[in-house]
Design a protein around this motif. Structure first.
Motif, PDB file in Angstrom:
ATOM      1  N   ASP A 119      25.248  -4.069  -0.726  1.00  0.00           N
ATOM      2  CA  ASP A 119      25.446  -5.315  -1.460  1.00  0.00           C
ATOM      3  C   ASP A 119      25.122  -6.532  -0.599  1.00  0.00           C
ATOM      4  O   ASP A 119      24.630  -7.548  -1.109  1.00  0.00           O
ATOM      5  CB  ASP A 119      26.892  -5.405  -1.980  1.00  0.00           C
ATOM      6  N   ARG A 120      25.388  -6.425   0.698  1.00  0.00           N
ATOM      7  CA  ARG A 120      25.101  -7.543   1.609  1.00  0.00           C
ATOM      8  C   ARG A 120      23.613  -7.861   1.607  1.00  0.00           C
ATOM      9  O   ARG A 120      23.215  -9.030   1.630  1.00  0.00           O
ATOM     10  CB  ARG A 120      25.565  -7.195   3.028  1.00  0.00           C
ATOM     11  N   TYR A 121      22.779  -6.813   1.580  1.00  0.00           N
ATOM     12  CA  TYR A 121      21.325  -7.014   1.639  1.00  0.00           C
ATOM     13  C   TYR A 121      20.644  -6.743   0.294  1.00  0.00           C
ATOM     14  O   TYR A 121      19.417  -6.708   0.235  1.00  0.00           O
ATOM     15  CB  TYR A 121      20.726  -6.121   2.737  1.00  0.00           C
ATOM     16  N   GLN A 122      21.462  -6.553  -0.734  1.00  0.00           N
ATOM     17  CA  GLN A 122      20.947  -6.329  -2.094  1.00  0.00           C
ATOM     18  C   GLN A 122      19.836  -5.275  -2.094  1.00  0.00           C
ATOM     19  O   GLN A 122      18.740  -5.474  -2.631  1.00  0.00           O
ATOM     20  CB  GLN A 122      20.479  -7.649  -2.702  1.00  0.00           C
ATOM     21  N   THR A 123      20.168  -4.130  -1.476  1.00  0.00           N
ATOM     22  CA  THR A 123      19.233  -3.016  -1.360  1.00  0.00           C
ATOM     23  C   THR A 123      19.896  -1.747  -1.874  1.00  0.00           C
ATOM     24  O   THR A 123      20.975  -1.372  -1.386  1.00  0.00           O
ATOM     25  CB  THR A 123      18.817  -2.803   0.112  1.00  0.00           C
ATOM     26  N   PRO A 124      19.313  -1.071  -2.852  1.00  0.00           N
ATOM     27  CA  PRO A 124      19.915   0.172  -3.355  1.00  0.00           C
ATOM     28  C   PRO A 124      20.121   1.196  -2.239  1.00  0.00           C
ATOM     29  O   PRO A 124      19.261   1.368  -1.369  1.00  0.00           O
ATOM     30  CB  PRO A 124      18.883   0.669  -4.373  1.00  0.00           C
ATOM     31  N   TRP A 125      21.267   1.852  -2.280  1.00  0.00           N
ATOM     32  CA  TRP A 125      21.652   2.858  -1.273  1.00  0.00           C
ATOM     33  C   TRP A 125      22.158   4.081  -2.011  1.00  0.00           C
ATOM     34  O   TRP A 125      23.042   3.973  -2.863  1.00  0.00           O
ATOM     35  CB  TRP A 125      22.733   2.268  -0.381  1.00  0.00           C
ATOM     36  N   ILE A 126      21.563   5.230  -1.728  1.00  0.00           N
ATOM     37  CA  ILE A 126      21.993   6.473  -2.370  1.00  0.00           C
ATOM     38  C   ILE A 126      22.525   7.399  -1.284  1.00  0.00           C
ATOM     39  O   ILE A 126      21.770   7.888  -0.436  1.00  0.00           O
ATOM     40  CB  ILE A 126      20.849   7.161  -3.128  1.00  0.00           C
ATOM     41  N   SER A 167       0.826  -1.199   0.000  1.00  0.00           N
ATOM     42  CA  SER A 167       0.000   0.000   0.000  1.00  0.00           C
ATOM     43  C   SER A 167       0.866   1.258   0.000  1.00  0.00           C
ATOM     44  O   SER A 167       0.359   2.365  -0.169  1.00  0.00           O
ATOM     45  CB  SER A 167      -0.927   0.008   1.218  1.00  0.00           C
ATOM     46  N   SER A 168       2.184   1.091   0.186  1.00  0.00           N
ATOM     47  CA  SER A 168       3.121   2.211   0.141  1.00  0.00           C
ATOM     48  C   SER A 168       4.499   1.687  -0.253  1.00  0.00           C
ATOM     49  O   SER A 168       4.741   0.481  -0.259  1.00  0.00           O
ATOM     50  CB  SER A 168       3.196   2.922   1.500  1.00  0.00           C
ATOM     51  N   ILE A 169       5.391   2.615  -0.584  1.00  0.00           N
ATOM     52  CA  ILE A 169       6.774   2.271  -0.926  1.00  0.00           C
ATOM     53  C   ILE A 169       7.659   2.728   0.226  1.00  0.00           C
ATOM     54  O   ILE A 169       7.831   3.935   0.450  1.00  0.00           O
ATOM     55  CB  ILE A 169       7.205   2.964  -2.233  1.00  0.00           C
ATOM     56  N   LYS A 170       8.181   1.785   0.976  1.00  0.00           N
ATOM     57  CA  LYS A 170       9.008   2.132   2.131  1.00  0.00           C
ATOM     58  C   LYS A 170      10.433   2.474   1.700  1.00  0.00           C
ATOM     59  O   LYS A 170      11.084   1.702   0.991  1.00  0.00           O
ATOM     60  CB  LYS A 170       9.043   0.975   3.132  1.00  0.00           C
ATOM     61  N   VAL A 171      10.889   3.638   2.138  1.00  0.00           N
ATOM     62  CA  VAL A 171      12.251   4.087   1.846  1.00  0.00           C
ATOM     63  C   VAL A 171      12.935   4.462   3.159  1.00  0.00           C
ATOM     64  O   VAL A 171      12.419   5.286   3.917  1.00  0.00           O
ATOM     65  CB  VAL A 171      12.249   5.305   0.886  1.00  0.00           C
ATOM     66  N   GLY A 172      14.064   3.853   3.432  1.00  0.00           N
ATOM     67  CA  GLY A 172      14.818   4.174   4.642  1.00  0.00           C
ATOM     68  C   GLY A 172      15.615   5.452   4.467  1.00  0.00           C
ATOM     69  O   GLY A 172      16.128   5.733   3.379  1.00  0.00           O
ATOM     70  N   ILE A 208      12.727  -0.518   0.199  1.00  0.00           N
ATOM     71  CA  ILE A 208      13.216  -0.874  -1.140  1.00  0.00           C
ATOM     72  C   ILE A 208      14.514  -0.137  -1.451  1.00  0.00           C
ATOM     73  O   ILE A 208      15.183  -0.440  -2.447  1.00  0.00           O
ATOM     74  CB  ILE A 208      12.160  -0.603  -2.228  1.00  0.00           C
ATOM     75  N   ALA A 209      14.893   0.835  -0.615  1.00  0.00           N
ATOM     76  CA  ALA A 209      16.137   1.582  -0.784  1.00  0.00           C
ATOM     77  C   ALA A 209      16.411   2.353   0.501  1.00  0.00           C
ATOM     78  O   ALA A 209      15.498   2.560   1.314  1.00  0.00           O
ATOM     79  CB  ALA A 209      16.058   2.537  -1.972  1.00  0.00           C
ATOM     80  N   VAL A 210      17.660   2.790   0.664  1.00  0.00           N
ATOM     81  CA  VAL A 210      18.035   3.632   1.806  1.00  0.00           C
ATOM     82  C   VAL A 210      18.761   4.861   1.273  1.00  0.00           C
ATOM     83  O   VAL A 210      19.622   4.766   0.395  1.00  0.00           O
ATOM     84  CB  VAL A 210      18.947   2.879   2.801  1.00  0.00           C
TER      85      VAL A 210
END
Length: 416
Positions: free
Chosen positions: A131-138, A35-40, A112-114
């Motif tokens: 890379d450890r958690y295969q999560t895009p980080w900007i 229902s939403s896109i979670k971004v850290g 889905i990203a941090v």
């Protein structure tokens, strides 16, 4: 036997019904989960980096708010727009905490990203997690090349590399020589923060000087520790070097502390810079006209002559209650826009697909110098820097490059 056959048919029917019910419940749960896109977001809101962290968060929050007001981000696979939901953590300007919180967001919060990581130290700590958690980080606030030279596949950054800051600083000074405002062969003293950021900055300056012989000579270069309360000993060495130009690479708090002690010691140079620090409101508040004529190489300026920058300035002031301070909010704002663009391009919330889409993002209306944001092969952008100079009365002008300038360079610094 007929009875056995009937029992088998009833059993198959029951299993089929159970599977349909299970599938329906699963779909229902997935719809609820999406229902939403979670971004850290992991940034320092307390500790020594609190002010820049606050400004970066304001840039991120403004972008999220505007995207959500427009209905959210289109996810083609789901056939609908979804709002961005921020999962925020304050890392208190602490490396270990920053890494731990980035890991928590990636491993436990379903993001889905941090975004975040203000400063080289915090960025280096977080950069091992994507890379450890295969999560895009900007990273919105770390620029040291070491962060992006490990071959990581999920690591991105919206700041150009610090060695480009150093070479642009030297190039600007060289342009003042070409204009006849400074003489050739002037001596430079450098004090560099004891981080990879400081290494990159110094390397960029020295490389430009090496490539342009006769312009300048570095006669002093020494490192200092972040957060030092006393730079008087270091400044005495600078004084003894009898240099014409003083260049430091410092974070905001160290810039304020060092320059206050610089003024107290009676030092004077033809040109002064603290790297990417100079126009901040806190420095002007602390030292008044003592910060006049300091120049800085920065990743963005609110004075850039782009219509999207003018609109951003208005929106940011209405949202945050104050004007953008130095460069901090813009790279963070554009990081959210780049991520939203990548999600729409990927058409899915699959993190690897989003990573792949980020590699091809091309924001043609970026706030940053040059108006285009693209990630390089190593995940870092390479937009140009602008040089700004503090002027009397609290004015700050872009003085380099010429096509973006809002005022003339005052060089050398007028003698009092």
């Amino acid at each position: 036997m007929p009875g056995t056959h009937r029992v088998r048919q009833m059993w198959i029917s029951a299993v089929a019904v159970a599977l349909v019910v299970s599938f329906s419940l699963s779909c229902s749960r997935n719809k609820a989960a999406e229902s939403s896109i979670k971004v850290g977001v992991v940034l320092p809101i307390t500790g020594r980096e609190a002010k820049p962290g606050q400004y970066q968060r304001e840039g991120i929050d403004l972008a999220i708010r505007q995207i959500n007001q427009d209905g959210g981000v289109m996810v083609k696979e789901l056939g609908q727009k979804l709002p961005i939901q921020e999962v925020f953590y304050d890392d208190s300007s602490d490396q270990a905490k920053s890494a731990s919180l980035a890991e928590r967001a990636m491993s436990s919060d379903g993001v889905i990203a941090v975004l975040g990581a203000y400063s080289t130290a915090l960025g280096e700590a977080e950069s091992v997690m994507p890379d450890r958690y295969q999560t895009p980080w900007i990273s919105t606030g770390a620029a040291a090349t070491t962060i992006f030279n490990h071959g990581y596949q999920y690591t991105f950054g919206t700041l150009s590399p610090t060695n480009l800051l150093g070479s642009t600083t030297a190039e600007y000074l060289g342009s003042l020589v070409d204009q006849g405002k400074l003489k050739k062969g002037l001596k430079i003293a450098m004090t560099l923060e004891n981080t990879d950021h400081g290494v990159d900055y110094g390397r960029g300056i020295k490389q430009w000087i090496q490539d342009h012989p006769g312009y300048f000579n570095v006669v002093f270069s020494e490192n200092f520790d972040l957060g030092s309360p006393d730079f008087s000993g270091l400044l005495q060495k600078v004084k003894g070097a009898r240099a014409d130009i003083f260049l430091a690479d410092a974070h905001l708090q160290d810039y304020i502390t060092m320059h206050r002690q610089y003024l107290q010691s009676g030092l004077a140079h033809q040109m002064i810079s603290y790297g990417a620090r100079g126009p901040e409101a806190d420095a002007r508040k602390a030292m008044g006209d003592g910060v006049d004529y300091i120049f800085a190489g920065i990743w963005w300026s609110k004075n850039l002559p782009y219509p999207q920058v003018k609109k951003f300035n208005e929106d940011y002031k209405a949202f945050a209650g104050h004007e953008p301070d130095s460069w901090y909010p813009a790279p963070a704002y554009d990081a959210v826009r780049a991520l939203a663009t990548a999600i729409e391009s990927a058409g899915t919330l699959n993190k690897t697909a989003i990573r792949d889409a980020l590699k091809n993002v091309d924001l043609k209306d970026s706030l940053l110098p040059g108006q285009e944001l693209k990630f390089g092969a190593n995940g870092q952008i390479n937009t140009p820097f602008v040089i700004v100079e503090n002027k009397p009365g609290g004015k700050v002008d872009i003085v380099y490059p010429k096509d973006a300038a809002t005022g003339e360079s005052i060089a050398p610094i007028p003698k009092h």
